[in-house]
Design a protein around this motif. Structure first.
Motif, PDB file in Angstrom:
ATOM      1  N   PHE A 233      35.844  44.320  37.567  1.00  0.00           N
ATOM      2  CA  PHE A 233      36.881  43.547  36.884  1.00  0.00           C
ATOM      3  C   PHE A 233      37.041  42.164  37.512  1.00  0.00           C
ATOM      4  N   ILE A 234      37.133  42.124  38.820  1.00  0.00           N
ATOM      5  CA  ILE A 234      37.322  40.855  39.527  1.00  0.00           C
ATOM      6  C   ILE A 234      36.118  39.932  39.327  1.00  0.00           C
ATOM      7  N   LEU A 235      34.916  40.472  39.502  1.00  0.00           N
ATOM      8  CA  LEU A 235      33.716  39.648  39.370  1.00  0.00           C
ATOM      9  C   LEU A 235      33.526  39.137  37.945  1.00  0.00           C
ATOM     10  N   GLU A 236      33.703  40.006  36.968  1.00  0.00           N
ATOM     11  CA  GLU A 236      33.545  39.572  35.579  1.00  0.00           C
ATOM     12  C   GLU A 236      34.595  38.537  35.194  1.00  0.00           C
ATOM     13  N   ALA A 237      35.804  38.674  35.726  1.00  0.00           N
ATOM     14  CA  ALA A 237      36.851  37.689  35.456  1.00  0.00           C
ATOM     15  C   ALA A 237      36.502  36.315  36.028  1.00  0.00           C
ATOM     16  N   HIS A 238      35.608  36.296  37.019  1.00  0.00           N
ATOM     17  CA  HIS A 238      35.172  35.036  37.624  1.00  0.00           C
ATOM     18  C   HIS A 238      33.788  34.616  37.133  1.00  0.00           C
TER      19      HIS A 238
ATOM     20  N   ASP B 189      41.157  43.895  48.754  1.00  0.00           N
ATOM     21  CA  ASP B 189      42.320  43.097  48.367  1.00  0.00           C
ATOM     22  C   ASP B 189      41.911  42.252  47.162  1.00  0.00           C
ATOM     23  N   PRO B 190      42.403  42.572  45.969  1.00  0.00           N
ATOM     24  CA  PRO B 190      41.967  41.854  44.772  1.00  0.00           C
ATOM     25  C   PRO B 190      42.306  40.366  44.789  1.00  0.00           C
ATOM     26  N   TYR B 191      43.226  39.951  45.647  1.00  0.00           N
ATOM     27  CA  TYR B 191      43.623  38.548  45.696  1.00  0.00           C
ATOM     28  C   TYR B 191      42.736  37.712  46.614  1.00  0.00           C
ATOM     29  N   THR B 192      42.016  38.362  47.518  1.00  0.00           N
ATOM     30  CA  THR B 192      41.204  37.591  48.470  1.00  0.00           C
ATOM     31  C   THR B 192      39.712  37.866  48.375  1.00  0.00           C
ATOM     32  N   ILE B 193      39.308  38.940  47.713  1.00  0.00           N
ATOM     33  CA  ILE B 193      37.892  39.326  47.755  1.00  0.00           C
ATOM     34  C   ILE B 193      36.975  38.267  47.148  1.00  0.00           C
ATOM     35  N   ILE B 194      37.352  37.631  46.070  1.00  0.00           N
ATOM     36  CA  ILE B 194      36.454  36.660  45.447  1.00  0.00           C
ATOM     37  C   ILE B 194      36.231  35.460  46.380  1.00  0.00           C
ATOM     38  N   GLY B 195      37.262  35.049  47.071  1.00  0.00           N
ATOM     39  CA  GLY B 195      37.108  33.964  48.042  1.00  0.00           C
ATOM     40  C   GLY B 195      36.202  34.356  49.191  1.00  0.00           C
ATOM     41  N   GLN B 196      36.352  35.600  49.664  1.00  0.00           N
ATOM     42  CA  GLN B 196      35.488  36.094  50.736  1.00  0.00           C
ATOM     43  C   GLN B 196      34.028  36.118  50.277  1.00  0.00           C
ATOM     44  N   ILE B 197      33.800  36.606  49.069  1.00  0.00           N
ATOM     45  CA  ILE B 197      32.447  36.691  48.528  1.00  0.00           C
ATOM     46  C   ILE B 197      31.848  35.296  48.395  1.00  0.00           C
ATOM     47  N   MET B 198      32.584  34.393  47.792  1.00  0.00           N
ATOM     48  CA  MET B 198      32.073  33.041  47.560  1.00  0.00           C
ATOM     49  C   MET B 198      31.738  32.338  48.874  1.00  0.00           C
ATOM     50  N   MET B 199      32.545  32.558  49.900  1.00  0.00           N
ATOM     51  CA  MET B 199      32.296  31.938  51.194  1.00  0.00           C
ATOM     52  C   MET B 199      30.983  32.460  51.793  1.00  0.00           C
TER      53      MET B 199
END
Length: 126
Positions: free
Chosen positions: A19-24, A107-117
C-alpha cells in the motif's frame, strides 16, 4: 515507474508495504519464500528489494547471499526489513551485503523516507 520486489511471508506486512509503495508510485512484485525471492530477483532485476529475514524455507541471509553471488544481483539495493533487533544484527546484515536495515514493526509514516534514503545512497555509490 520504479519496481520493487518485496520478499515477505507475512500477508499483513506485505499489504502494508505494498500500500505504501504503490501510493508513492512504485510497481510492487512479491515473493512469499526465500527460494521464490531469489528466482524473482534474478529474473525481474528490480530497482530495489525489501527482504524479510525470517522466511519459511531459506532465511533472508541465504537469500541475500544467493542474490549477491550472481552478476545480475550484485548491484540491486537490498534492504532488510526485519524484527531481528538483537545487538549486532543490523551490523551483521549490513556486513553481509544489505544496503539498509529497517526494523519491524513498520512505521507507515517513516518507511518510505527510510527506503528512499537507502536506495539513493546505494545508487550514489555505484
Amino acid at each position: 515507474m520504479a519496481s520493487v520486489l518485496v520478499i515477505e511471508d507475512n500477508e499483513d506486512n506485505l499489504e502494508l508495504i505494498r500500500f505504501i509503495l504503490e501510493a508513492h508510485g512504485y510497481r510492487v512484485d512479491h515473493a512469499a519464500s526465500g527460494l521464490e525471492g531469489v528466482a524473482r530477483a534474478l529474473t525481474l532485476i528490480p530497482d530495489f528489494i525489501l527482504l524479510d529475514i525470517q522466511l519459511p524455507d531459506i532465511d533472508g541471509e541465504e537469500v541475500l547471499r544467493r542474490i549477491r553471488e550472481q552478476e545480475a544481483g550484485r548491484h540491486i539495493p537490498i534492504i532488510a526489513v526485519t524484527s531481528y533487533a538483537m545487538s549486532g544484527d543490523r551490523e551483521r546484515l549490513l556486513a553481509a551485503g544489505c544496503n539498509g536495515y529497517i526494523e519491524k514493526p513498520i512505521d507507515p509514516y517513516t518507511i518510505i523516507g527510510q527506503i528512499m534514503m537507502v536506495v539513493s545512497q546505494s545508487y550514489d555509490k555505484s
